[in-house]
Design a protein around this motif. Structure first.
Motif, short mmCIF file in Angstrom:
data_model
loop_
_atom_site.label_atom_id
_atom_site.label_comp_id
_atom_site.label_asym_id
_atom_site.label_seq_id
_atom_site.Cartn_x
_atom_site.Cartn_y
_atom_site.Cartn_z
N ASP A 234 -9.12 9.54 -5.33
CA ASP A 234 -10.04 10.11 -4.11
C ASP A 234 -9.29 10.24 -2.94
O ASP A 234 -9.56 11.27 -2.23
CB ASP A 234 -10.91 8.76 -3.93
N GLU A 260 -16.90 12.63 5.07
CA GLU A 260 -17.72 11.43 4.54
C GLU A 260 -17.30 11.05 3.53
O GLU A 260 -17.16 9.64 3.25
CB GLU A 260 -19.07 12.08 4.38
N SER A 261 -16.85 11.68 2.45
CA SER A 261 -16.37 11.02 1.27
C SER A 261 -14.95 10.10 1.50
O SER A 261 -14.90 9.13 0.91
CB SER A 261 -15.70 12.14 0.16
N GLU A 263 -14.26 8.66 4.33
CA GLU A 263 -14.64 7.26 5.09
C GLU A 263 -15.48 6.62 4.17
O GLU A 263 -14.93 5.30 4.25
CB GLU A 263 -15.65 7.80 6.11
N ASN A 264 -15.96 7.00 3.05
CA ASN A 264 -16.70 5.96 2.16
C ASN A 264 -15.41 5.25 1.23
O ASN A 264 -15.34 4.27 0.84
CB ASN A 264 -17.53 6.56 1.20
N THR A 265 -14.55 6.32 0.96
CA THR A 265 -13.36 5.55 0.20
C THR A 265 -12.52 4.53 0.94
O THR A 265 -12.31 3.48 0.60
CB THR A 265 -12.25 6.74 -0.35
N ARG A 267 -13.74 2.75 3.35
CA ARG A 267 -14.74 1.61 3.68
C ARG A 267 -14.62 0.77 2.49
O ARG A 267 -14.43 -0.42 2.70
CB ARG A 267 -16.12 1.93 3.89
N SER A 268 -14.57 1.31 1.16
CA SER A 268 -14.65 0.42 0.13
C SER A 268 -12.98 -0.26 -0.12
O SER A 268 -13.29 -1.35 -0.43
CB SER A 268 -14.64 1.31 -1.12
#
Length: 282
Positions: A234, A260-261, A263-265, A267-268
């Motif tokens: 990712d 956005e993708s 940022e989500n990666t 964050r995880s």
């Protein structure tokens, strides 16, 4: 003597102009009668010297009454110049070969400088000494100096009395750039560049092995070796997509989705790191 030389060359070479000046172009030509038809003539160029300079190769043109040979030269020295011309080679149709003496062309060159007399002009008497001008110091000369000095002192005093600004050393809030407004304004490249820099900063915090001098591919190689449990695929898709969007036209919606993708990666990954560092109560 000059008249005799000109008379001797008159039957052979014609000089134009008859009397030249220094720097002029002079044409030397001659019409040589041929004893039979089909005879070809060959001539050599005039050698260059300090007095003359050939302007190109000599020309040979055939006419009804013979062959015309022409030399074009420039003259650079005054006086009577004797230009030695090479032999003229004649080739007959049957292969017979003969030569004719080129002879000498007389070129009269006059100087462009005026004739200077041998008598020197008489020396003129010396001029009287120039008187020294004395100036009296008066108020007209002192007044500008006094005004300039007073203005300088006033400026220094005013600079000392002016309060100096104080700077707040406290931490200021980081202002987030208006990403949404940039997207609406049609600036997806700016958003892609900003998002890629933000991702690299967070990766440097999470993975100290990376640094800003490394390329995206080098960073991904380090992450793949050091952190195999991270979602490297990712991150690779996000970084490479943002890199392409930074240098090529991209759709604003696609860039926003990639941001956005990413940022989500991140964050995880941060949540995973926090869980691993949190101590477990026994």
């Amino acid at each position: 003597m000059l008249t005799l030389l000109l008379a001797l060359q008159g039957a052979q070479w014609n000089v134009s102009p008859p009397v030249a000046t220094v720097g002029d172009t002079v044409v030397i030509e001659r019409v040589l009668e041929l004893s039979a038809a089909g005879v070809r003539a060959r001539v050599s160029a005039i050698e260059s010297s300090s007095s003359i300079e050939p302007l190109g190769e000599p020309t040979v043109s055939y006419e009804v009454d013979g062959v015309r040979i022409r030399y074009t030269i420039a003259v650079f020295a005054p006086g009577t110049l004797q230009v030695e011309l090479s032999e003229i080679a004649l080739m007959h149709v049957d292969g017979e070969f003969e030569t004719t003496d080129g002879g000498t062309a007389i070129v009269v060159v006059e100087s462009v400088l005026p004739v200077v007399s041998d008598s020197s002009p008489e020396a003129r008497p010396s001029l009287a000494p120039i008187g020294r001008v004395t100036s009296n110091l008066n108020l007209t000369g002192i007044l500008p100096v006094v005004v300039l000095l007073a203005a300088t002192i006033w400026g220094v005093l005013r600079m000392r009395r002016r309060p100096r600004p104080t700077w707040d050393s406290g931490d200021s809030d980081v202002v987030e750039p208006p990403v949404a407004r940039w997207i609406q304004a049609g600036e997806p490249r700016a958003v892609a560049a900003l998002a890629m820099a933000h991702i690299r900063e967070k990766l440097q915090v999470l993975a100290p092995e990376t640094n800003p001098a490394m390329s995206n591919k080098e960073v991904l190689v380090v992450l793949d070796e050091k952190y195999p449990d991270w979602p490297i695929r990712d991150l690779r898709d996000a970084l490479l997509s943002l890199e392409r969007a930074n240098f090529a036209p991209a759709v604003a919606a696609d860039v926003m989705a990639i941001v956005e993708s990413a940022e989500n990666t991140l964050r995880s990954i941060e949540e995973t790191q926090n869980l691993e560092q949190t101590p477990v109560d026994v």
